[in-house]
Enzyme design. Structure first.
Site, mmCIF file in Angstrom:
data_model
loop_
_atom_site.group_PDB
_atom_site.id
_atom_site.type_symbol
_atom_site.label_atom_id
_atom_site.label_comp_id
_atom_site.label_asym_id
_atom_site.label_seq_id
_atom_site.Cartn_x
_atom_site.Cartn_y
_atom_site.Cartn_z
ATOM 1 N N GLY A 12 58.090 3.264 5.393
ATOM 2 C CA GLY A 12 58.309 3.344 6.837
ATOM 3 C C GLY A 12 57.666 4.566 7.468
ATOM 4 O O GLY A 12 57.052 4.482 8.535
ATOM 5 N N ASN A 22 68.774 3.481 13.256
ATOM 6 C CA ASN A 22 69.294 3.673 11.898
ATOM 7 C C ASN A 22 70.672 4.316 11.863
ATOM 8 O O ASN A 22 71.408 4.147 10.903
ATOM 9 C CB ASN A 22 68.313 4.508 11.062
ATOM 10 C CG ASN A 22 67.832 5.731 11.781
ATOM 11 O OD1 ASN A 22 67.250 5.640 12.860
ATOM 12 N ND2 ASN A 22 68.074 6.890 11.214
ATOM 13 N N GLN A 72 64.989 -0.857 9.980
ATOM 14 C CA GLN A 72 66.394 -1.210 9.736
ATOM 15 C C GLN A 72 66.680 -2.680 10.034
ATOM 16 O O GLN A 72 67.754 -3.185 9.677
ATOM 17 C CB GLN A 72 67.314 -0.325 10.595
ATOM 18 C CG GLN A 72 67.313 1.132 10.198
ATOM 19 C CD GLN A 72 68.062 1.394 8.886
ATOM 20 O OE1 GLN A 72 68.907 0.610 8.446
ATOM 21 N NE2 GLN A 72 67.745 2.510 8.241
ATOM 22 N N ALA A 103 60.347 -1.591 2.279
ATOM 23 C CA ALA A 103 61.020 -2.512 1.353
ATOM 24 C C ALA A 103 62.372 -2.029 0.849
ATOM 25 O O ALA A 103 63.238 -2.835 0.538
ATOM 26 C CB ALA A 103 60.099 -2.772 0.159
ATOM 27 N N THR A 160 44.425 3.041 -4.249
ATOM 28 C CA THR A 160 44.766 1.903 -5.111
ATOM 29 C C THR A 160 46.160 1.399 -4.766
ATOM 30 O O THR A 160 47.094 2.181 -4.602
ATOM 31 C CB THR A 160 44.692 2.328 -6.595
ATOM 32 O OG1 THR A 160 43.355 2.773 -6.836
ATOM 33 C CG2 THR A 160 45.029 1.186 -7.532
ATOM 34 N N CYS A 177 67.657 11.554 5.869
ATOM 35 C CA CYS A 177 66.858 12.769 5.952
ATOM 36 C C CYS A 177 67.657 13.910 6.554
ATOM 37 O O CYS A 177 67.403 15.060 6.262
ATOM 38 C CB CYS A 177 65.624 12.555 6.807
ATOM 39 S SG CYS A 177 65.022 10.893 6.764
HETATM 40 N N1 PLP Z 1 62.379 4.436 10.272
HETATM 41 C C1 PLP Z 1 63.692 4.189 10.199
HETATM 42 C C2 PLP Z 1 64.398 3.604 11.373
HETATM 43 C C3 PLP Z 1 64.409 4.478 9.029
HETATM 44 O O1 PLP Z 1 65.704 4.238 8.969
HETATM 45 C C4 PLP Z 1 63.708 5.030 7.934
HETATM 46 C C5 PLP Z 1 64.419 5.410 6.690
HETATM 47 O O2 PLP Z 1 65.558 5.836 6.720
HETATM 48 C C6 PLP Z 1 62.336 5.257 8.060
HETATM 49 C C7 PLP Z 1 61.700 4.948 9.237
HETATM 50 C C8 PLP Z 1 61.525 5.851 6.939
HETATM 51 O O3 PLP Z 1 61.253 4.862 5.985
HETATM 52 P P1 PLP Z 1 60.781 5.285 4.499
HETATM 53 O O4 PLP Z 1 62.011 5.820 3.822
HETATM 54 O O5 PLP Z 1 60.305 4.006 3.887
HETATM 55 O O6 PLP Z 1 59.709 6.280 4.660
#
Ligand code: PLP
Length: 388
Positions: free
Chosen positions: A69, A148, A176, A197, A234, A323
């Site tokens: 993401g 999220n 999400q 994923a 790759t 995060c």
């Molecule tokens: N965007 C949203 C709304 C998310 O909830 C998240 C992950 O918590 C991300 C982006 C980031 O995705 P990734 O963990 O695959 O980098």
């Protein structure tokens, strides 16, 4: 272990793991090689691209694999800015994921201008605000499909119609949402869409960016010719196979699972609101909420302390995005929705998924109510409240 943090990540479905295993062993070949076993790997990779495309109503040629993401968000926004002939103004909201917000702050330092739209008390961005923010130099609108932290599902189609009317690109972070609610790029009227994923029972470190045919987007990774010269490196073959397999399962099971998990969500929210005083639900009250999201503020206590208490009793939940867990700043999402510091600091997100059953609600309530009481008994805020 009581796992109530499915918005942070989901466990890999055993069927997905089984589909991936051969690509770590016998089928280890580089899909760019010319010999026949490698061509088989290339064919499997493209079949998976087809599953991903089908799941969002796109053509295979519009799906590009990424590392997840965060990369897809970064690519969509940076790529649109670099390719733009209109200018370097971006419209986004204050409640976006940090993958969008921190990138926009960085781009401001490099000369872009960014409008951060407000959200209302349920976390929605107003379409009128989107239209009013568009300028002649606006190159991109980036607004998330589902939040999220609070699960609010934005009216993306309305933004898409506005964006088209003004000839501006629309990107949505659908991390999400994909796999949990129906997502169709034409219904949503979007040009760019991010998916990842590990939020739908697939592996971590693999995602995709949908790029509508004809959209001008510069690459961010330069090097080899992979992903039709748009994203060098790759391919993560096993991850790609896992992502396709995971989405196929989600599509087959979505209609039943959405109803089942939504009922669990509503029952859990009600159990907390009825069973524990001074609690309130954050986010959308009605239909437009992700099936698995329950975000509750517990007055007079810190969400982080409650999380630690729950952890000691075998329960995994979160204060918001994975995060920012561990950071003591109040959630930027809840603050942007107008919550006080106290209510934002006292919020916990429980996110339900495929592995959760009704018994989990009873199990949580058995440990949640005593933990809240214990923390409130130590809280000077609660003491003041009782005395007054
Ligand atoms: N965007 C949203 C709304 C998310 O909830 C998240 C992950 O918590 C991300 C982006 C980031 O995705 P990734 O963990 O695959 O980098």
């Amino acid at each position: 272990m009581l796992y109530l943090d499915n918005a942070a990540t989901t466990p890999i479905d055993p069927r997905v793991k089984d589909a991936m295993i051969p690509y770590f062993t016998d089928m280890f070949y580089n899909p760019s090689s010319v010999y026949s076993p490698a061509r088989k790997v290339r064919a499997a990779l493209n079949e998976s691209r087809g599953f991903v495309a089908d799941s969002i109503g796109a053509d295979s040629g519009e799906v590009f694999f990424t590392s997840g993401g965060t990369e897809s968000d970064n690519w969509a926004i940076k790529g649109a800015v670099v390719a733009s002939a209109r200018g370097k103004h971006i419209i986004t909201s204050r409640a976006e994921h940090h993958g969008v917000l921190y990138l926009c702050q960085h781009l401001e330092k490099l000369g872009c201008t960014v409008t951060y739209l407000p959200v209302d008390s349920e976390g929605f961005v107003s379409p009128d605000d989107v239209e009013a923010a568009i300028r002649p130099d606006t190159c991109l609108i980036s607004l998330m499909l589902a939040n999220n932290e609070v699960g609010t599902i934005n009216p993306i189609r309305k933004y898409g119609e506005i964006a088209r009317k003004h000839g501006v690109l629309l990107h949505t972070d659908a991390v999400q949402a994909v796999g949990h609610i129906p997502v169709n790029v034409d219904d949503l009227c979007v040009d760019l869409l991010t998916l990842s994923a590990h939020k739908f029972y697939g592996p971590k470190g693999i995602g995709a960016l949908y790029v509508r045919k004809g959209t001008k987007l510069s690459p961010v990774f330069h090097g080899g010719a992979q992903e039709r010269n748009k994203r060098a490196g790759t391919e993560n073959v096993a991850g790609i196979i896992g992502m396709g397999a995971a989405l196929k399962i989600c599509l087959e099971e979505m209609s039943e699972e959405k109803v089942r998990v939504s009922k669990l969500r509503d029952d859990l929210a009600q159990a907390i609101l009825d069973g524990i005083p001074h609690t309130s639900l954050n986010g959308a009250k009605g239909e437009n909420r992700l099936p698995g999201n329950v975000n509750i503020s517990f007055r007079f206590i810190e969400g982080e302390s409650l999380l630690l208490h729950l952890d000691m009793q075998g329960c995994c939940a979160s204060t918001g995005s994975a995060c920012s867990s561990g950071a003591l700043d109040p959630s930027h999402v809840l603050m942007s929705m107008g919550l006080s510091h106290e209510l934002a600091n006292g919020a916990i997100r429980f996110s339900l998924g495929r592995g959760n059953k009704h018994e989990d609600i009873d199990a949580l309530m058995k440990i949640l109510a005593p933990s809240v009481t214990k923390l409130r008994n130590l809280s000077p805020l609660y003491d003041d409240f009782i005395k007054n």
